[in-house]
Each structure stands twice: as structure tokens, then as C-alpha cells.
Design an enzyme around this catalytic site. Structure first.
Site, mmCIF file in Angstrom:
data_model
loop_
_atom_site.group_PDB
_atom_site.id
_atom_site.type_symbol
_atom_site.label_atom_id
_atom_site.label_comp_id
_atom_site.label_asym_id
_atom_site.label_seq_id
_atom_site.Cartn_x
_atom_site.Cartn_y
_atom_site.Cartn_z
ATOM 1 N N GLU A 97 -34.516 -41.904 -4.152
ATOM 2 C CA GLU A 97 -34.867 -41.606 -2.745
ATOM 3 C C GLU A 97 -33.772 -42.131 -1.824
ATOM 4 O OE1 GLU A 97 -36.362 -40.146 -0.523
ATOM 5 O OE2 GLU A 97 -38.527 -40.287 -0.550
ATOM 6 N N ASP A 98 -33.689 -41.553 -0.629
ATOM 7 C CA ASP A 98 -32.751 -42.069 0.363
ATOM 8 C C ASP A 98 -33.312 -43.314 1.053
ATOM 9 O OD1 ASP A 98 -34.776 -40.651 1.635
ATOM 10 O OD2 ASP A 98 -33.464 -39.594 3.029
ATOM 11 N N ASP A 101 -39.848 -45.760 3.910
ATOM 12 C CA ASP A 101 -40.246 -46.147 5.266
ATOM 13 C C ASP A 101 -41.708 -46.600 5.196
ATOM 14 O OD1 ASP A 101 -40.181 -46.218 8.116
ATOM 15 O OD2 ASP A 101 -40.820 -44.151 8.245
ATOM 16 N N PHE A 150 -34.855 -46.078 13.372
ATOM 17 C CA PHE A 150 -34.478 -44.793 12.775
ATOM 18 C C PHE A 150 -32.980 -44.797 12.479
ATOM 19 C CE2 PHE A 150 -33.873 -40.256 12.306
ATOM 20 C CZ PHE A 150 -35.037 -39.905 11.623
ATOM 21 N N VAL A 151 -32.621 -44.380 11.261
ATOM 22 C CA VAL A 151 -31.210 -44.377 10.871
ATOM 23 C C VAL A 151 -30.779 -42.992 10.388
ATOM 24 C CG1 VAL A 151 -31.064 -46.839 10.283
ATOM 25 C CG2 VAL A 151 -31.803 -45.196 8.540
ATOM 26 N N ARG A 163 -26.092 -35.814 8.588
ATOM 27 C CA ARG A 163 -26.104 -36.095 7.148
ATOM 28 C C ARG A 163 -24.690 -36.354 6.629
ATOM 29 N NH1 ARG A 163 -31.245 -34.798 5.143
ATOM 30 N NH2 ARG A 163 -32.272 -33.009 6.080
HETATM 31 P P1 IMP Z 1 -41.990 -42.486 4.022
HETATM 32 O O1 IMP Z 1 -42.916 -41.552 3.303
HETATM 33 O O2 IMP Z 1 -42.542 -42.864 5.364
HETATM 34 O O3 IMP Z 1 -41.604 -43.693 3.209
HETATM 35 O O4 IMP Z 1 -40.709 -41.696 4.394
HETATM 36 C C1 IMP Z 1 -39.790 -41.249 3.478
HETATM 37 C C2 IMP Z 1 -38.981 -40.100 4.030
HETATM 38 O O5 IMP Z 1 -38.973 -40.039 5.468
HETATM 39 C C3 IMP Z 1 -37.564 -40.289 3.616
HETATM 40 O O6 IMP Z 1 -37.305 -39.667 2.382
HETATM 41 C C4 IMP Z 1 -36.783 -39.640 4.751
HETATM 42 O O7 IMP Z 1 -36.627 -38.263 4.509
HETATM 43 C C5 IMP Z 1 -37.678 -39.813 5.975
HETATM 44 N N1 IMP Z 1 -37.258 -40.984 6.794
HETATM 45 C C6 IMP Z 1 -37.910 -42.153 6.930
HETATM 46 N N2 IMP Z 1 -37.256 -42.992 7.741
HETATM 47 C C7 IMP Z 1 -36.137 -42.330 8.119
HETATM 48 C C8 IMP Z 1 -35.015 -42.692 8.947
HETATM 49 O O8 IMP Z 1 -34.900 -43.794 9.515
HETATM 50 N N3 IMP Z 1 -34.047 -41.735 9.086
HETATM 51 C C9 IMP Z 1 -34.109 -40.522 8.479
HETATM 52 N N4 IMP Z 1 -35.137 -40.155 7.698
HETATM 53 C C10 IMP Z 1 -36.141 -41.056 7.514
#
Ligand code: IMP
Length: 175
Positions: A97-98, A101, A150-151, A163
Site C-alpha cells: 500500500e502507499d 490512514d 494530507f500528503v 503523483r
Molecule cells: P484508509 O482506508 O483511510 O487507510 O486510506 C487508504 C487510502 O486512502 C490510501 O491507499 C490512499 O489512496 C488514500 N489516502 C489516505 N491518506 C492520503 C493522503 O494523505 N494523501 C493521498 N491519499 C491518501
């Protein structure tokens, strides 16, 4: 995008060093074994491509896609938009995963992949926002822990943009 300010947070060199280190650890763990490395599109593509080049064991690549974000906010509802192309049954799998969050996406994908009975499932995320977690999310490899901002960059986007930045930056609205 003129109303946005980017503040560099993690440099390209820092990312390179850390990704190499994670690749070495994965190589040590799986030496002599075959891996399936699964990237989560789109955000992980840059981390994914650097990471697999730093893993020195036989591997194949696959991808899955999810959506949960609208602009800068998680909707809290994760949807699979692309599924794996081949079976992972009895294979050693690394899910890449990138960013984690809220943790919802990683946990959703972990559950989804476990249904297909891999021999092992290891998780790697370039970034983790510990203060944003909404549920427990254990990760085997984390590149960097970052504040709850947010990044963008190195694969991560804001409305599809940024990107291509080779580094990670915090993004804020200046209007
Ligand atoms: P989660 O389900 O809230 O953990 O979010 C995961 C997904 O949300 C990541 O794979 C990203 O695609 C997107 N995401 C969460 N935070 C950021 C951020 O700060 N910048 C860009 N994408 C984010």
C-alpha cells in the site's frame, strides 16, 4: 492547483534509502521462496516498482484496486475496483500500500486476500498516519510514520495530480 501549497516532508533520497532497507528485510525473510507482490492501485505504483527492484528472490506481480477517497477525505466505505488476475492460494503474498490512514482499506484488502488462502500474507505500507487510525491495523513493514496531514507525491495524489513528484509533500489550501 494554484491555490495549493506543497511543503516537502520526505525527500527522494530518504525514500530511496528506506525502500532499499525494506526490500533487504523482505529478501532476508523470503530468500529461496517464491513471492507474489500485490500492489494497490493507483497510489502504490511508485513504491511498488522501487520495492520489487530491491527484493532479491523470485517473484511475480499482481494488482488490485480500491476506492474510498473523495478529494481529501475517506468516505469510510471501501470498494474493490480491480481484483487479482491469478490465484494466490498457497503462495507467499506481500500486499503493498502507499499509505495507511484510517486503516479501513488495508484491513478490507487483508480480509479479501485471506479468503483466497495464501500460504502467508505480509503487509507493507510506505506511509502510516498513526493518529488517523480508526481501527487496529497491524503492518509488517512501514516506511515512515507521518502526522495526520494530507500528503502527495511518489504515487500519492490530490484529485489525480502530484503523483509524479519524486518526494512526499504536505499539501495545504492557501485560500
Ligand atoms: P484508509 O482506508 O483511510 O487507510 O486510506 C487508504 C487510502 O486512502 C490510501 O491507499 C490512499 O489512496 C488514500 N489516502 C489516505 N491518506 C492520503 C493522503 O494523505 N494523501 C493521498 N491519499 C491518501
Amino acid at each position: 492547483m494554484d491555490n495549493l501549497r506543497l511543503s516537502p516532508l520526505i525527500s527522494a533520497d530518504e525514500i530511496k534509502t528506506r525502500v532499499l532497507k525494506i526490500g533487504e528485510s523482505i529478501t532476508d525473510k523470503y530468500r529461496g521462496k517464491e513471492l507474489v507482490v500485490v500492489g494497490v492501485l493507483k497510489g502504490s505504483f511508485m513504491f511498488f516498482s522501487d520495492l520489487i527492484r530491491s527484493i532479491d528472490t523470485d517473484l511475480t506481480c499482481d494488482f488490485c484496486g480500491v476506492s474510498s477517497y473523495t478529494e481529501m477525505q475517506s468516505t469510510g466505505e471501501v470498494r474493490l475496483t480491480l481484483d487479482l488476475s491469478r490465484s494466490i492460494r498457497d503462495r507467499h503474498v506481500i500486499l503493498v500500500e502507499d499509505i495507511v490512514d484510517t486503516g479501513l482499506t488495508m484491513n478490507f484488502l487483508r480480509r479479501h486476500l485471506q479468503i483466497h488462502k495464501p500460504k502467508s500474507l505480509t503487509t507493507a505500507s510506505l506511509l502510516l498516519k498513526p493518529d488517523a487510525l480508526k481501527e487496529e491495523c497491524s503492518l509488517d513493514y512501514v516506511g515512515f510514520k507521518i502526522p495526520n496531514d494530507f500528503v502527495v507525491g511518489y504515487g500519492l495524489d490530490y484529485q489525480g495530480y502530484f503523483r509524479n513528484l519524486p518526494y512526499i509533500a504536505q499539501v495545504s489550501n492557501i485560500n
